[in-house]
Structure formats: C-alpha cells, structure tokens
Motif scaffolding. Structure first.
Motif, PDB file in Angstrom:
ATOM      1  N   ARG A 123       0.851  -1.188   0.000  1.00  0.00           N
ATOM      2  CA  ARG A 123       0.000   0.000   0.000  1.00  0.00           C
ATOM      3  C   ARG A 123       0.893   1.246   0.000  1.00  0.00           C
ATOM      4  NH1 ARG A 123       2.539   1.697   3.676  1.00  0.00           N
ATOM      5  NH2 ARG A 123       2.284   1.607   5.903  1.00  0.00           N
ATOM      6  N   PRO A 138      -0.607  14.575   7.100  1.00  0.00           N
ATOM      7  CA  PRO A 138      -0.078  15.174   8.339  1.00  0.00           C
ATOM      8  C   PRO A 138       1.125  14.412   8.883  1.00  0.00           C
ATOM      9  CG  PRO A 138      -2.073  13.952   8.811  1.00  0.00           C
ATOM     10  CD  PRO A 138      -1.825  13.791   7.342  1.00  0.00           C
ATOM     11  N   ILE A 186      11.144   7.396   9.914  1.00  0.00           N
ATOM     12  CA  ILE A 186      11.268   5.947   9.709  1.00  0.00           C
ATOM     13  C   ILE A 186      12.261   5.329  10.698  1.00  0.00           C
ATOM     14  CG2 ILE A 186      11.986   4.163   8.049  1.00  0.00           C
ATOM     15  CD1 ILE A 186      10.826   6.059   5.850  1.00  0.00           C
TER      16      ILE A 186
HETATM   17  C1  LIG Z   1       4.872  14.087   3.350  1.00  0.00           C
HETATM   18  C2  LIG Z   1       5.720  13.350   4.354  1.00  0.00           C
HETATM   19  C3  LIG Z   1       7.070  13.190   4.096  1.00  0.00           C
HETATM   20  C4  LIG Z   1       7.858  12.413   4.957  1.00  0.00           C
HETATM   21  N1  LIG Z   1       9.148  12.164   4.593  1.00  0.00           N
HETATM   22  C5  LIG Z   1       9.896  11.325   5.327  1.00  0.00           C
HETATM   23  C6  LIG Z   1      11.180  10.925   4.872  1.00  0.00           C
HETATM   24  O1  LIG Z   1      11.629  11.310   3.788  1.00  0.00           O
HETATM   25  N2  LIG Z   1      11.906  10.079   5.660  1.00  0.00           N
HETATM   26  C7  LIG Z   1      11.408   9.609   6.841  1.00  0.00           C
HETATM   27  O2  LIG Z   1      12.142   8.877   7.533  1.00  0.00           O
HETATM   28  N3  LIG Z   1      10.173   9.944   7.270  1.00  0.00           N
HETATM   29  C8  LIG Z   1       9.397  10.775   6.541  1.00  0.00           C
HETATM   30  N4  LIG Z   1       8.129  11.081   6.956  1.00  0.00           N
HETATM   31  C9  LIG Z   1       7.621  10.505   8.217  1.00  0.00           C
HETATM   32  C10 LIG Z   1       7.273   9.016   8.027  1.00  0.00           C
HETATM   33  O3  LIG Z   1       6.372   8.876   6.966  1.00  0.00           O
HETATM   34  C11 LIG Z   1       6.645   8.461   9.307  1.00  0.00           C
HETATM   35  O4  LIG Z   1       7.392   8.889  10.416  1.00  0.00           O
HETATM   36  C12 LIG Z   1       6.592   6.922   9.287  1.00  0.00           C
HETATM   37  O5  LIG Z   1       5.782   6.466   8.260  1.00  0.00           O
HETATM   38  C13 LIG Z   1       6.080   6.414  10.640  1.00  0.00           C
HETATM   39  O6  LIG Z   1       5.900   5.027  10.582  1.00  0.00           O
HETATM   40  P1  LIG Z   1       4.734   4.323  11.431  1.00  0.00           P
HETATM   41  O7  LIG Z   1       4.895   2.873  11.221  1.00  0.00           O
HETATM   42  O8  LIG Z   1       4.721   4.873  12.788  1.00  0.00           O
HETATM   43  O9  LIG Z   1       3.382   4.856  10.750  1.00  0.00           O
HETATM   44  P2  LIG Z   1       2.801   4.609   9.256  1.00  0.00           P
HETATM   45  O10 LIG Z   1       3.895   4.392   8.297  1.00  0.00           O
HETATM   46  O11 LIG Z   1       1.891   5.755   9.001  1.00  0.00           O
HETATM   47  O12 LIG Z   1       1.967   3.270   9.392  1.00  0.00           O
HETATM   48  C14 LIG Z   1       0.757   3.234  10.123  1.00  0.00           C
HETATM   49  C15 LIG Z   1      -0.071   2.073   9.621  1.00  0.00           C
HETATM   50  O13 LIG Z   1      -1.242   1.983  10.433  1.00  0.00           O
HETATM   51  C16 LIG Z   1      -2.354   1.705   9.626  1.00  0.00           C
HETATM   52  N5  LIG Z   1      -3.542   2.180  10.314  1.00  0.00           N
HETATM   53  C17 LIG Z   1      -3.848   3.474  10.609  1.00  0.00           C
HETATM   54  N6  LIG Z   1      -5.019   3.532  11.261  1.00  0.00           N
HETATM   55  C18 LIG Z   1      -5.468   2.253  11.372  1.00  0.00           C
HETATM   56  C19 LIG Z   1      -6.622   1.668  11.945  1.00  0.00           C
HETATM   57  N7  LIG Z   1      -7.563   2.404  12.544  1.00  0.00           N
HETATM   58  N8  LIG Z   1      -6.768   0.320  11.891  1.00  0.00           N
HETATM   59  C20 LIG Z   1      -5.825  -0.460  11.309  1.00  0.00           C
HETATM   60  N9  LIG Z   1      -4.713   0.054  10.734  1.00  0.00           N
HETATM   61  C21 LIG Z   1      -4.517   1.394  10.768  1.00  0.00           C
HETATM   62  C22 LIG Z   1      -2.044   2.416   8.329  1.00  0.00           C
HETATM   63  O14 LIG Z   1      -2.773   1.854   7.234  1.00  0.00           O
HETATM   64  C23 LIG Z   1      -0.534   2.241   8.193  1.00  0.00           C
HETATM   65  O15 LIG Z   1      -0.195   1.107   7.412  1.00  0.00           O
HETATM   66  C24 LIG Z   1       7.295  11.861   6.125  1.00  0.00           C
HETATM   67  C25 LIG Z   1       5.949  12.068   6.424  1.00  0.00           C
HETATM   68  C26 LIG Z   1       5.154  12.799   5.539  1.00  0.00           C
HETATM   69  C27 LIG Z   1       3.700  12.967   5.844  1.00  0.00           C
END
Ligand SMILES: Cc1cc2nc3c(=O)[nH]c(=O)nc-3n(C[C@H](O)[C@H](O)[C@H](O)COP(=O)(O)OP(=O)(O)OC[C@H]3O[C@@H](n4cnc5c(N)ncnc54)[C@H](O)[C@@H]3O)c2cc1C
Length: 375
Positions: free
Chosen positions: A37, A251, A284
């Motif tokens: 995804r 966000p 990340i």
């Molecule tokens: C525009 C932008 C640019 C960025 N650029 C960078 C970059 O270049 N390098 C970097 O290191 N970081 C970057 N970041 C930050 C990075 O994207 C996040 O810090 C990272 O994805 C966090 O990982 P996570 O696993 O916590 O959350 P996520 O990657 O957001 O994963 C959360 C998961 O939870 C799932 N989920 C959400 N709600 C529910 C629910 N109610 N029920 C079941 N599943 C659910 C989602 O589908 C998703 O798969 C950027 C962010 C943005 C918005």
C-alpha cells in the motif's frame, strides 16, 4: 509467551512484529490496508534508518536486490532560498525508496518472522467492542499519525523525468531547501527515488509546522507551488517532467515535550507516539527503533504493567534527548537568521559543515553536534 496485537503495519508495527515474533511471542499484525500500500512520504531512508533496519536483518545489499525501485544517496544538499547552499558527500550510503516498495519489504520480513496478519480497521474506541483487550495480553498502537498528535503538514508529488535531462549528481543527491518564500518555518525537498530505469522518479514536496501554518492565509498546495516557483532547481526540473502523479497532502506527528508513550496498557510506537524528527520530518528510523525497543520492554517484563513502565523508560533513555535537542533548534530557528547564519558558517568551516550535514542525514544525533561545535 505473550499474545500481542499490533495495530498498524507501517515500519513501526512491522519492526515490533518482527522482533516479538523472533523472540517467540504470538503476534497478530493488523492493518486497515492490504499490502503493498502507498504511504505519503518523502521516501528518504536516512543513514540512521539504514542502521535501524539492520536490527530487522535488512542490510543495504538486501535493499539493492529486493527493492524494485530505489536510489542510492551519496550526497546531502542543504540550501536556503537559492542564495546560499552547501553540498556534502557522505561515505555512508542512504537510500530513497518509494514507500509502496519499502513498507512491503518490512511487511514480508515480519510475516517471515512468524507474524499472523489481519486486514481490518481497528479504531481505539472500537478496541473494547472488537474484544482486543480480552483476546490479547498486550496491545501495541502503531497506527501512525492517525493515533499521534498532528504537529506538521506536508505535501508530496512524484515527477518522472528522462535520465538524459538530469545531471548524474541529481541521481544520488538528497536536497533539502529551507526556503524563505514559504513564509513559515518549513522546508522543501527534491529526492530521487527510483533511478534504475531510463525514466527517473523524483519525490518533490514541502513540509511546514502546523502552529505557523494555521496563522498564514494560504494553503499547503499554494505553498508547494510557491516553493517550485521560487526555487531554481525545482523550477528547472519541472520543465523536464514527462509524467507526474498529482500531489498528496498528509499530516505528520513530530516530537512533543513531556511525551507519554504509554496509554494504560497500550504501548504506542512510531508516529502514534510522536517520534518523528521535529526538524526534518524524518520518522522511519525512530519508527523501526521504537519497534525494537518496545519488544525489549515486553521481553524483559513479567507483567503487562511492567512492560508499559519499561517501554516509557526505554523511550526516555533512547529517544527523548535527541528529540528534545531537535525541538530546541526548531524553537530557536528563524529563517533569515539561523538558516542563513548556519550555512554561512558551514561554507567557512568544513568541520561544522560535515557535522551539520551528518546530523540532518541522521549520522550523528543533534545533541552531539552541539557538543562538537564547542570544541
Ligand atoms: C509528506 C511526508 C514526508 C515524509 N518524509 C519522510 C522521509 O523522507 N523520511 C522519513 O524517515 N520519514 C518521513 N516522513 C515521516 C514518516 O512517513 C513516518 O514517520 C513513518 O511512516 C512512521 O511510521 P509508522 O509505522 O509509525 O506509521 P505509518 O507508516 O503511518 O503506518 C501506520 C499504519 O497503520 C495503519 N492504520 C492506521 N489507522 C489504522 C486503523 N484504525 N486500523 C488499522 N490500521 C490502521 C495504516 O494503514 C498504516 O499502514 C514523512 C511524512 C510525511 C507525511
């Protein structure tokens, strides 16, 4: 061994799942989406992220063979409003990888380690109804920014450009521009994200802090247009586009003071725990590392109460100092003063230039830059 539910299968959830399954726990990884995804992101896999990934047994050589799309990054470029800029070669390699590709790599790693996966939307208010607390000994909230506190907003576009229209340097350089034209604290980026084919994919975007964004009379799409208009490199690159995907807004949950990463028996990790870098929006590395440390907290605790306590403790000892240093710089930073002053200094002093570039690239923590500047 504990029965653990992890809600959210982004980098944080997959890392926690991988480590917990590896240490023998019964893990169910739940996500609302089927994988692979997309996730709106800059797609920058910093050197710190590369280091963090090694805890999951993912090394640069795996990235090169397993990722269908990627760009190896050798150089970091910092610029302010076209007038002053610095480019630093790094000996360590970072990567840019579209999240569609990168997250799937982590997801398969978690499954291979023994996680069971479930495609289901689980909102916090439904957790009780859906029986999660009864069915599992422990719940990890890894739902990303939807569970964290939103502190910034960003926009990302993909631009496809013919290889012969871009310089060789542009193929391996991650550019961050602190652009005064935005009128608020924030930055624009230009990252190559897929450089294996004749058509090169660039990720171009802008991020701004929400508190300032709310005070200006414009929107993020206009800020993105302003960035492209006023930035020489972005403007030139735009004339070479052969195809593009319309920009998407998303966000961010950057660091906040006095952060609590535990909510009762729920352990929050990644963006759900506001672990994103407050200066660069890089999240990340901390997402993956928080998955590693939360697994340690669970492994070293005999009860779920102790696991909660230990996870808050590990958060404070491993993440808080650097996030606090980043928040301090952010509070202090004003476009025309600090960004200009810093890059002016970097141009005159190669040691400072290296330290600052490496801090932005994630090689050294922010608080160590402060220490080294004193010598
Ligand atoms: C525009 C932008 C640019 C960025 N650029 C960078 C970059 O270049 N390098 C970097 O290191 N970081 C970057 N970041 C930050 C990075 O994207 C996040 O810090 C990272 O994805 C966090 O990982 P996570 O696993 O916590 O959350 P996520 O990657 O957001 O994963 C959360 C998961 O939870 C799932 N989920 C959400 N709600 C529910 C629910 N109610 N029920 C079941 N599943 C659910 C989602 O589908 C998703 O798969 C950027 C962010 C943005 C918005």
């Amino acid at each position: 061994m504990a029965k653990v539910a992890i809600v959210g299968a982004g980098p944080a959830g997959c890392s926690a799942g991988y480590h917990l399954a590896q240490s023998g726990h019964d893990v169910t990884l739940i996500d609302q989406h089927r994988f692979p995804r997309d996730k709106v992101c800059g797609d920058g896999i910093s050197i710190e992220s590369i280091q963090a990934l090694s805890t999951m047994g993912i090394y640069p050589q795996n990235i090169r063979t397993l990722a269908a799309e990627y760009a190896p990054i050798h150089r970091f470029f910092l610029g302010v409003s076209n007038q002053i800029e610095h480019s630093e070669l790094t000996k360590l390699e970072a990567y840019c990888i579209p999240r569609f590709v990168f997250d799937y790599l982590l997801y398969t790693k978690a499954i291979d380690a023994g996680c069971q996966v479930l495609t289901q939307t689980v909102n916090k208010q439904d957790w009780q109804d859906q029986g999660l607390p009864d069915a599992f000994d422990m719940i990890i909230d890894a739902r990303g920014v939807s569970a964290g506190e939103v502190t910034a907003i960003a926009i990302r576009a993909y631009w496809m450009v013919n290889r012969h229209d871009v310089s060789e340097t542009a193929l391996t350089e991650a550019q961050i521009h602190f652009d005064r034209s935005l009128g608020v604290n924030g930055y624009g980026w230009i990252f190559p994200v897929a450089t294996q084919q004749d058509l090169i994919k660039f990720n171009v975007g802008v991020g701004v802090w929400l508190d300032e964004y709310k005070t200006i009379n414009t929107n993020i799409i206009q800020l993105f247009q302003q960035f492209i208009q006023s930035n020489n490199i972005a403007r030139q690159l735009r004339t070479k586009i052969v195809s593009q995907r319309s920009p998407k807004v998303f966000p961010l949950a950057t660091a906040k003071r006095g952060n609590q990463v535990v909510d009762g028996k729920i352990l929050k990790i990644g963006d759900a725990a506001n672990l994103t870098d407050p200066l660069t929006g890089e999240g990340i590395a901390n997402a993956v590392l928080s998955g590693f440390h939360v697994a340690q907290a669970i492994n070293m605790s005999r009860t779920s109460d102790a696991a909660s306590e230990n996870w808050q403790y590990l958060y404070e000892s491993h993440f808080e100092a650097d996030l606090r240093a980043g928040l301090g710089i952010r509070a202090w930073r004003k476009f025309s003063l600090m960004n200009y002053g810093l890059i002016w200094l970097m141009k005159r002093n190669p040691r400072i230039a290296r330290q600052v570039s490496h801090a932005v690239a994630g090689v050294v923590p922010y608080h160590e830059v402060f220490v080294s500047l004193n010598y």
